[in-house]
Design an enzyme around this catalytic site. Structure first.
Site, PDB file in Angstrom:
ATOM      1  N   GLU A 142      -5.491  -8.928  -1.207  1.00 14.08           N
ATOM      2  CA  GLU A 142      -6.662  -9.198  -1.691  1.00 14.08           C
ATOM      3  C   GLU A 142      -8.041 -10.120  -0.309  1.00 14.08           C
ATOM      4  OE1 GLU A 142      -8.376 -10.525  -5.031  1.00 14.08           O
ATOM      5  OE2 GLU A 142      -6.542  -9.288  -5.835  1.00 14.08           O
ATOM      6  N   THR A 171      -6.382  -9.311   4.156  1.00 14.31           N
ATOM      7  CA  THR A 171      -6.244  -9.624   5.026  1.00 14.31           C
ATOM      8  C   THR A 171      -6.478 -10.912   5.376  1.00 14.31           C
ATOM      9  OG1 THR A 171      -7.068  -8.652   6.598  1.00 14.31           O
ATOM     10  CG2 THR A 171      -5.390  -7.647   5.512  1.00 14.31           C
TER      11      THR A 171
HETATM   12  C1  LIG Z   1       2.031  -4.708  -2.210  1.00  9.03           C
HETATM   13  C2  LIG Z   1       1.191  -4.483  -2.095  1.00  9.03           C
HETATM   14  C3  LIG Z   1      -0.260  -4.460  -3.692  1.00  9.03           C
HETATM   15  C4  LIG Z   1      -1.355  -4.458  -3.089  1.00  9.03           C
HETATM   16  N1  LIG Z   1      -1.992  -4.460  -4.618  1.00  9.03           N
HETATM   17  C5  LIG Z   1      -3.566  -4.200  -4.534  1.00  9.03           C
HETATM   18  C6  LIG Z   1      -4.307  -3.889  -5.506  1.00  9.03           C
HETATM   19  O1  LIG Z   1      -3.571  -3.865  -7.554  1.00  9.03           O
HETATM   20  N2  LIG Z   1      -5.700  -3.227  -5.890  1.00  9.03           N
HETATM   21  C7  LIG Z   1      -5.434  -2.738  -4.675  1.00  9.03           C
HETATM   22  O2  LIG Z   1      -6.892  -2.267  -4.698  1.00  9.03           O
HETATM   23  N3  LIG Z   1      -5.338  -2.866  -3.498  1.00  9.03           N
HETATM   24  C8  LIG Z   1      -3.764  -3.482  -3.021  1.00  9.03           C
HETATM   25  N4  LIG Z   1      -3.197  -3.527  -2.223  1.00  9.03           N
HETATM   26  C9  LIG Z   1      -3.911  -3.626  -1.109  1.00  9.03           C
HETATM   27  C10 LIG Z   1      -4.229  -4.378  -0.148  1.00  9.03           C
HETATM   28  O3  LIG Z   1      -5.398  -5.252  -0.257  1.00  9.03           O
HETATM   29  C11 LIG Z   1      -5.002  -3.784   1.201  1.00  9.03           C
HETATM   30  O4  LIG Z   1      -3.348  -3.422   2.417  1.00  9.03           O
HETATM   31  C12 LIG Z   1      -5.153  -4.562   2.042  1.00  9.03           C
HETATM   32  O5  LIG Z   1      -6.293  -5.242   1.642  1.00  9.03           O
HETATM   33  C13 LIG Z   1      -5.102  -4.276   3.389  1.00  9.03           C
HETATM   34  O6  LIG Z   1      -5.832  -2.787   3.788  1.00  9.03           O
HETATM   35  P1  LIG Z   1      -5.085  -1.453   4.868  1.00  9.03           P
HETATM   36  O7  LIG Z   1      -3.657  -2.081   3.734  1.00  9.03           O
HETATM   37  O8  LIG Z   1      -5.519  -0.764   4.625  1.00  9.03           O
HETATM   38  O9  LIG Z   1      -4.853  -2.198   6.403  1.00  9.03           O
HETATM   39  P2  LIG Z   1      -6.410  -2.553   7.192  1.00  9.03           P
HETATM   40  O10 LIG Z   1      -8.085  -2.603   6.474  1.00  9.03           O
HETATM   41  O11 LIG Z   1      -5.966  -0.523   8.043  1.00  9.03           O
HETATM   42  O12 LIG Z   1      -5.983  -3.681   8.192  1.00  9.03           O
HETATM   43  C14 LIG Z   1      -4.851  -3.036   8.793  1.00  9.03           C
HETATM   44  C15 LIG Z   1      -4.714  -4.567  10.422  1.00  9.03           C
HETATM   45  O13 LIG Z   1      -6.238  -4.616  10.723  1.00  9.03           O
HETATM   46  C16 LIG Z   1      -7.122  -5.512  10.502  1.00  9.03           C
HETATM   47  N5  LIG Z   1      -8.183  -5.716  10.245  1.00  9.03           N
HETATM   48  C17 LIG Z   1      -8.672  -4.921   9.769  1.00  9.03           C
HETATM   49  N6  LIG Z   1      -9.920  -4.762   9.901  1.00  9.03           N
HETATM   50  C18 LIG Z   1     -10.317  -5.715  10.773  1.00  9.03           C
HETATM   51  C19 LIG Z   1     -11.645  -6.545  11.100  1.00  9.03           C
HETATM   52  N7  LIG Z   1     -13.011  -6.605  10.688  1.00  9.03           N
HETATM   53  N8  LIG Z   1     -11.282  -7.813  11.629  1.00  9.03           N
HETATM   54  C20 LIG Z   1     -10.465  -8.138  11.807  1.00  9.03           C
HETATM   55  N9  LIG Z   1      -9.188  -7.369  11.869  1.00  9.03           N
HETATM   56  C21 LIG Z   1      -8.841  -6.487  10.927  1.00  9.03           C
HETATM   57  C22 LIG Z   1      -6.173  -6.167   9.326  1.00  9.03           C
HETATM   58  O14 LIG Z   1      -6.303  -7.476   9.486  1.00  9.03           O
HETATM   59  C23 LIG Z   1      -4.468  -5.833   9.688  1.00  9.03           C
HETATM   60  O15 LIG Z   1      -3.892  -6.528  10.506  1.00  9.03           O
HETATM   61  C24 LIG Z   1      -1.569  -4.108  -2.226  1.00  9.03           C
HETATM   62  C25 LIG Z   1      -1.254  -3.770  -0.719  1.00  9.03           C
HETATM   63  C26 LIG Z   1       0.315  -4.077  -1.448  1.00  9.03           C
HETATM   64  C27 LIG Z   1       0.640  -3.611  -0.022  1.00  9.03           C
END
Ligand SMILES: Cc1cc2nc3c(=O)[nH]c(=O)nc-3n(C[C@H](O)[C@H](O)[C@H](O)COP(=O)(O)OP(=O)(O)OC[C@H]3O[C@@H](n4cnc5c(N)ncnc54)[C@H](O)[C@@H]3O)c2cc1C
Length: 394
Positions: A376, A378
């Site tokens: 929701e 990070t």
């Molecule tokens: C168990 C689980 C359940 C989930 N459930 C759902 C769900 O029901 N529906 C859904 O749609 N999604 C869901 N998600 C997805 C979750 O919301 C995303 O994993 C999350 O939003 C982060 O996206 P990402 O994993 O692609 O990380 P990335 O966006 O690739 O981020 C990688 C790192 O870079 C950092 N970062 C990225 N952009 C920036 C910035 N602009 N400034 C500073 N730091 C940054 C992030 O904070 C993180 O530390 C779920 C994930 C998990 C693991």
């Protein structure tokens, strides 16, 4: 439970203006959570099996009805009451807590933005106990959802959905999935974002994989493929131009619930840690008699009290119809999830070697807590939202 903690809880829990009916329901949820959901949590964590028994019990209380309007089969209660239920269930079993909370996350946009026809057709099955999922994230679009590539192409009375979503909670068990994608023919990457409801067992909707996770092992998190999945146009919730505002509004409303879930985990860890330090002896003294331990517990109690107070502040904003509470919701999600991680880590530390052993719940709580800082938005993204809200604009 220590007397000081009990008083702290009692006074904080008295803050939200809940009706007698709401307090009664929360008491029933607490009883169910403690007597049925909590005893099963370790086994569900070990097996990773979806907790249908808990879903059945939750539906036995008709709990989904609390967020569905009466006209569509519900019996609505306040947002504060909903958050209190999320916290109770999550304290007993974090996986079950998020499964139930996700129903609300996915259907709140239908309630707030759906047409009368959509609400009459789609909401009664959720009110009756159906599960729902919210599908935003894609392999190449996580923190920045505007880079999603799932496509919605209009074809007569249908919309053809093609693409894929990843990490979708409830994705393989949901009766309804709220899917965000881009409208074919709309060039602007923000404007193109649209939203529609995909119903269970739609041809072309395929579950690719169920993830094997660190925590929340019983909740299912799946990768979905939409292979020219045909969805009736009647299920379109927001077309080009309307999808992104709907997505942002949906997240603002689900983030306090993620915080309530994190606070449930934090409460569970705090209670276990306090019980342990009040009975474990070393050097002829109870662990809690060491002042260093008391200082740590004092810091944790202070943070828990303030986060919970802020939870009810944000709940009040939602219940009184505040228009823009994004930064407040971000402050809550950030602090509650950081607290859950810290609280569970310190609880493991306070248990010493026994905290590292699966016989003790704190081991699971620490694994369950981590995701609350990631999903929701990070916590980096929440710092960004709060920071940007502080920029002075002419
Ligand atoms: C168990 C689980 C359940 C989930 N459930 C759902 C769900 O029901 N529906 C859904 O749609 N999604 C869901 N998600 C997805 C979750 O919301 C995303 O994993 C999350 O939003 C982060 O996206 P990402 O994993 O692609 O990380 P990335 O966006 O690739 O981020 C990688 C790192 O870079 C950092 N970062 C990225 N952009 C920036 C910035 N602009 N400034 C500073 N730091 C940054 C992030 O904070 C993180 O530390 C779920 C994930 C998990 C693991």
């Amino acid at each position: 439970m220590a007397r000081g903690l009990m008083r702290l809880y009692e006074r904080i829990d008295a803050v939200p203006a809940l009706s007698a009916e709401e307090r009664q329901l929360i008491d029933s949820v607490r009883l169910l959570a403690r007597e049925r959901v909590m005893p099963r949590a370790a086994a569900h964590d070990r097996s990773g099996e979806f907790p249908w028994d808990n879903v059945r019990d939750i539906n036995g209380l008709g709990l989904n009805q609390m967020f569905v309007p009466e006209a569509y089969g519900g019996a609505p209660l306040s947002y504060a009451a909903y958050l209190a239920c999320v916290r109770e269930l999550s304290q007993a079993c974090a996986a079950t807590g998020i499964i139930w909370a996700t129903n609300f996350h996915a259907v709140a946009p239908v309630i707030d933005h759906g047409s009368e026809e959509q609400k009459h057709r789609l909401l009664p099955r959720i009110a009756a106990g159906g599960l729902a999922a919210l599908a935003i994230t894609e392999p190449e679009a996580g923190s920045d959802a505007t880079h999603m590539t799932t496509r919605f192409t209009a074809e007569g009375d249908d919309i053809i959905v093609s693409g894929g979503k990843t990490f979708i909670t409830n994705g393989d068990v949901a009766d309804l999935i709220l899917v965000f994608g881009k409208w074919t023919g709309s060039a602007d990457r923000r404007q193109a974002i649209s939203a529609l409801i995909v119903e269970k067992d739609r041809p072309g909707l395929r579950v690719l994989r169920r993830e094997d996770k660190m925590g929340h092992r019983a909740s299912s998190t799946v990768a979905l493929a939409f292979e020219d999945c045909v969805v009736p146009r009647a299920n379109l919730l927001a077309g080009p131009g309307a999808g992104l505002p709907l997505l942002l509004a949906a997240l603002n409303k689900s983030r306090p619930s993620i915080a309530a879930h994190a606070l449930g985990i934090a409460r569970a860890a705090f209670e276990d840690a306090l019980a342990y330090v009040n009975e474990r002896r070393q050097s002829g003294r109870l662990i809690i008699e060491f002042q260093g331990i008391q200082f740590l517990l004092a810091d944790l109690a202070a943070e828990l009290a303030l986060c919970e107070r802020w939870l009810w502040h944000v709940a009040g904003l939602v219940d009184t119809g505040a228009a823009d509470f994004g930064p407040e919701a971000s402050i809550l999600k950030l602090r509650a999830s950081d607290l859950a991680m810290r609280m569970t880590t310190e609880a493991v530390q306070l248990f010493g070697g026994y905290g590292y052993i699966k016989d003790n719940r704190v081991e699971r709580l620490m694994r369950d807590a981590k995701i609350t800082q990631i999903w929701e938005g990070t916590n980096q993204i929440h710092r960004r939202i709060i920071g940007r809200s502080l920029i002075a604009r002419a």
